[in-house]
Each structure stands twice: as C-alpha cells, then as structure tokens.
Design a protein around this motif. Structure first.
Motif, PDB file in Angstrom:
ATOM      1  N   THR A   1       0.833  -1.204   0.000  1.00 40.19           N
ATOM      2  CA  THR A   1       0.000   0.000   0.000  1.00 40.19           C
ATOM      3  C   THR A   1       0.866   1.250   0.000  1.00 40.19           C
ATOM      4  OG1 THR A   1      -1.875  -1.112   1.046  1.00 40.19           O
ATOM      5  CG2 THR A   1      -1.749   1.283   1.302  1.00 40.19           C
ATOM      6  N   LEU A   2       1.924   1.273   0.809  1.00 37.89           N
ATOM      7  CA  LEU A   2       2.816   2.440   0.829  1.00 37.89           C
ATOM      8  C   LEU A   2       3.537   2.596  -0.507  1.00 37.89           C
ATOM      9  CD1 LEU A   2       4.280   2.332   4.440  1.00 37.89           C
ATOM     10  CD2 LEU A   2       2.285   3.586   3.581  1.00 37.89           C
ATOM     11  N   ALA A   3       3.951   1.490  -1.114  1.00 40.00           N
ATOM     12  CA  ALA A   3       4.575   1.567  -2.440  1.00 40.00           C
ATOM     13  C   ALA A   3       3.585   2.131  -3.461  1.00 40.00           C
ATOM     14  CB  ALA A   3       5.071   0.187  -2.871  1.00 40.00           C
ATOM     15  N   ALA A   4       2.332   1.696  -3.378  1.00 41.97           N
ATOM     16  CA  ALA A   4       1.306   2.196  -4.292  1.00 41.97           C
ATOM     17  C   ALA A   4       1.029   3.677  -4.053  1.00 41.97           C
ATOM     18  CB  ALA A   4       0.024   1.388  -4.143  1.00 41.97           C
ATOM     19  N   LEU A   5       0.998   4.100  -2.807  1.00 40.78           N
ATOM     20  CA  LEU A   5       0.797   5.519  -2.503  1.00 40.78           C
ATOM     21  C   LEU A   5       1.950   6.365  -3.034  1.00 40.78           C
ATOM     22  CD1 LEU A   5      -0.644   5.138   1.083  1.00 40.78           C
ATOM     23  CD2 LEU A   5      -1.781   6.337  -0.803  1.00 40.78           C
ATOM     24  N   ASN A   6       3.170   5.873  -2.885  1.00 39.48           N
ATOM     25  CA  ASN A   6       4.327   6.595  -3.430  1.00 39.48           C
ATOM     26  C   ASN A   6       4.223   6.700  -4.945  1.00 39.48           C
ATOM     27  OD1 ASN A   6       5.932   7.340  -1.153  1.00 39.48           O
ATOM     28  ND2 ASN A   6       6.479   5.204  -0.882  1.00 39.48           N
TER      29      ASN A   6
ATOM     30  N   GLN B   1      -1.783   2.318  10.846  1.00 38.74           N
ATOM     31  CA  GLN B   1      -0.665   3.000  11.504  1.00 38.74           C
ATOM     32  C   GLN B   1       0.435   3.344  10.505  1.00 38.74           C
ATOM     33  OE1 GLN B   1      -0.612   4.075  14.838  1.00 38.74           O
ATOM     34  NE2 GLN B   1       0.991   5.276  13.862  1.00 38.74           N
ATOM     35  N   ALA B   2       0.759   2.415   9.612  1.00 37.66           N
ATOM     36  CA  ALA B   2       1.782   2.670   8.590  1.00 37.66           C
ATOM     37  C   ALA B   2       1.349   3.818   7.673  1.00 37.66           C
ATOM     38  CB  ALA B   2       2.050   1.407   7.783  1.00 37.66           C
ATOM     39  N   LEU B   3       0.069   3.851   7.307  1.00 38.80           N
ATOM     40  CA  LEU B   3      -0.465   4.929   6.485  1.00 38.80           C
ATOM     41  C   LEU B   3      -0.361   6.264   7.212  1.00 38.80           C
ATOM     42  CD1 LEU B   3      -2.070   6.103   4.092  1.00 38.80           C
ATOM     43  CD2 LEU B   3      -4.153   5.271   5.208  1.00 38.80           C
ATOM     44  N   SER B   4      -0.760   6.291   8.483  1.00 39.49           N
ATOM     45  CA  SER B   4      -0.688   7.528   9.273  1.00 39.49           C
ATOM     46  C   SER B   4       0.752   8.023   9.387  1.00 39.49           C
ATOM     47  CB  SER B   4      -1.275   7.305  10.665  1.00 39.49           C
ATOM     48  OG  SER B   4      -2.640   6.982  10.579  1.00 39.49           O
ATOM     49  N   ASP B   5       1.674   7.100   9.648  1.00 42.02           N
ATOM     50  CA  ASP B   5       3.090   7.468   9.752  1.00 42.02           C
ATOM     51  C   ASP B   5       3.609   8.006   8.423  1.00 42.02           C
ATOM     52  OD1 ASP B   5       2.984   6.563  12.363  1.00 42.02           O
ATOM     53  OD2 ASP B   5       4.020   4.666  11.947  1.00 42.02           O
ATOM     54  N   TRP B   6       3.231   7.361   7.319  1.00 47.48           N
ATOM     55  CA  TRP B   6       3.665   7.802   5.992  1.00 47.48           C
ATOM     56  C   TRP B   6       3.149   9.209   5.710  1.00 47.48           C
ATOM     57  CZ3 TRP B   6       0.971   8.953   1.429  1.00 47.48           C
ATOM     58  CH2 TRP B   6       1.742   9.022   0.271  1.00 47.48           C
TER      59      TRP B   6
ATOM     60  N   GLU C   1       2.424  11.587   7.744  1.00 49.36           N
ATOM     61  CA  GLU C   1       3.126  12.591   8.555  1.00 49.36           C
ATOM     62  C   GLU C   1       4.431  13.035   7.903  1.00 49.36           C
ATOM     63  OE1 GLU C   1       3.625  11.307  12.591  1.00 49.36           O
ATOM     64  OE2 GLU C   1       1.468  11.075  12.880  1.00 49.36           O
ATOM     65  N   ARG C   2       4.990  12.199   7.025  1.00 48.37           N
ATOM     66  CA  ARG C   2       6.261  12.518   6.372  1.00 48.37           C
ATOM     67  C   ARG C   2       6.077  13.101   4.967  1.00 48.37           C
ATOM     68  NH1 ARG C   2       6.933   7.246   8.244  1.00 48.37           N
ATOM     69  NH2 ARG C   2       6.981   6.445   6.118  1.00 48.37           N
ATOM     70  N   GLN C   3       4.861  13.461   4.606  1.00 56.45           N
ATOM     71  CA  GLN C   3       4.580  13.944   3.255  1.00 56.45           C
ATOM     72  C   GLN C   3       4.232  15.434   3.271  1.00 56.45           C
ATOM     73  OE1 GLN C   3       5.174  11.702   0.813  1.00 56.45           O
ATOM     74  NE2 GLN C   3       5.620  10.316   2.514  1.00 56.45           N
ATOM     75  N   PRO C   4       5.202  16.310   3.042  1.00 54.67           N
ATOM     76  CA  PRO C   4       4.918  17.747   3.117  1.00 54.67           C
ATOM     77  C   PRO C   4       4.076  18.278   1.959  1.00 54.67           C
ATOM     78  CG  PRO C   4       7.161  17.372   2.363  1.00 54.67           C
ATOM     79  CD  PRO C   4       6.599  16.024   2.730  1.00 54.67           C
ATOM     80  N   ASP C   5       3.971  17.523   0.860  1.00 46.73           N
ATOM     81  CA  ASP C   5       3.232  18.013  -0.307  1.00 46.73           C
ATOM     82  C   ASP C   5       1.740  17.714  -0.270  1.00 46.73           C
ATOM     83  OD1 ASP C   5       5.576  18.991  -1.379  1.00 46.73           O
ATOM     84  OD2 ASP C   5       5.951  17.209  -2.585  1.00 46.73           O
TER      85      ASP C   5
END
Length: 191
Positions: A119-124, A152-157, A159-163
């Motif tokens: 999911t994180l790879a797909a979001l990136n 939790q992984a989605l929420s953490d990801w 938080e690191r996305q300034p755009d």
C-alpha cells in the motif's frame, strides 16, 4: 435521514474535482463500485486505470462496467504496488484522482488483504502520477487482522509527506476499530 457512509463521502469529495476528460485510478478494484463511479465521472473522454490481485475482483469490475462499453477503463490483474511500472510515463502529473479501499475483497477470501508495504509503495507511485491539486482517498479498516498495522503505517507515511494536505474522517461509530477515510490533496507548488 440515514448516516452518510465513508465511501459516499469519498465519492462526494472526488465529485468536486473530477471532470469529463480527466484520468483517474482505482488502486484496489474490489467489486468495481469505485471504478464505475470514476468512469462515470470522467466520461467517455476520460480514462480510468484499475488494479487488483484477485481475478474475482477483475471479473466483478468488468461485469459492473459492461453497461458502459464506451468508457476507457484499463484493468490490471496485479498488485497496486505495480502501478509505477505499468502506467505510461506520460501520465505523471496528470492523474486527477486515486481511490484506495483497503482490507479484503467483500464476499471474497478474507485472508487475502492489502499489506502495509504494498500500500505504501502504491501511494508513493500514485503520488508521482497525481496532478497538482489532485486527490487520493484511502478508506482504511483497522478492525481486521493486519488492518491496525496498515492504518498505523499509512498515518506514519502521511506525517512525512509535506506536499499533501490530509483530512481524516472517522466513521460515525466511534470505536477504535471503526473504518476511517483519509482524503489526501496534493498541494500546488505555486502557493
């Protein structure tokens, strides 16, 4: 008046930005409801790309879209993490909307679930294709095995996305395991 579902809220948010001729992605086809919604919004001039690892999801989506043969919908029977590899380079910065509906296929095998790392790879990947002021919606379900970790992984990801500007909408049933909707808007670099 019945309570509005999180999926209806996601659709409503996307209705505000999607126009005929736009391009959209359904990152997790499921039973095809979101793909149909996206196809109807972008119309015959637009395009929709859909991903799912389960043949059952591809078949359900094809059946749901059968009444709209004129719509341009391309389905990939692969994990959503493969979108960067499969979508044309020319679409980078052109996608207006991306929908994710995490968890398992309703009516399908509940042991086959979306995974945090894919999911994180797909979001990136989706972020690379998303247009400025484009939107991603992520409907997440912490109430099943693996769901808590994915949320939790989605929420953490995020938080690191300034755009991105993120709106978190909780279910009307305020329980820790209740579904939640993340509405993610890509900011304009001109601001």
């Amino acid at each position: 008046m019945q309570p509005v579902s999180l999926l209806e809220i996601a659709h409503h948010r996307l209705e505000q930005i999607l126009c005929p001729g736009d391009v959209a992605i359904d990152a997790t086809l499921g039973n095809g409801h979101d793909a149909l919604f996206l196809a109807q919004r972008v119309g015959e001039q637009g395009s929709v790309y859909g991903f799912d690892i389960q043949v059952q999801a591809i078949a359900a989506t094809q059946a749901r879209l059968a009444q709209y043969p004129q719509h341009k919908v391309t389905l990939f029977n692969v994990c959503h993490a493969q979108m960067l590899r499969l979508l044309p380079e020319s679409l980078k910065g052109q996608i207006k909307a991306v929908m994710f509906n995490l968890g398992y296929l309703p009516g399908g095998d509940k042991t086959l679930i979306t995974q945090s790392h894919t999911t994180l790879a797909a979001l990136n990947a989706a972020g690379k294709f998303l247009a400025e002021r484009g939107m991603m919606t992520v409907l997440a379900y912490p109430g099943h095995q693996g769901g808590d970790q994915e949320v939790q992984a989605l929420s953490d990801w995020l938080e690191r996305q300034p755009d991105y500007q993120v709106e978190l909408i909780h279910s009307q049933h305020p329980r820790p395991y209740a579904p939640r909707l993340f509405v993610i808007r890509k900011q304009s670099h001109l601001l």
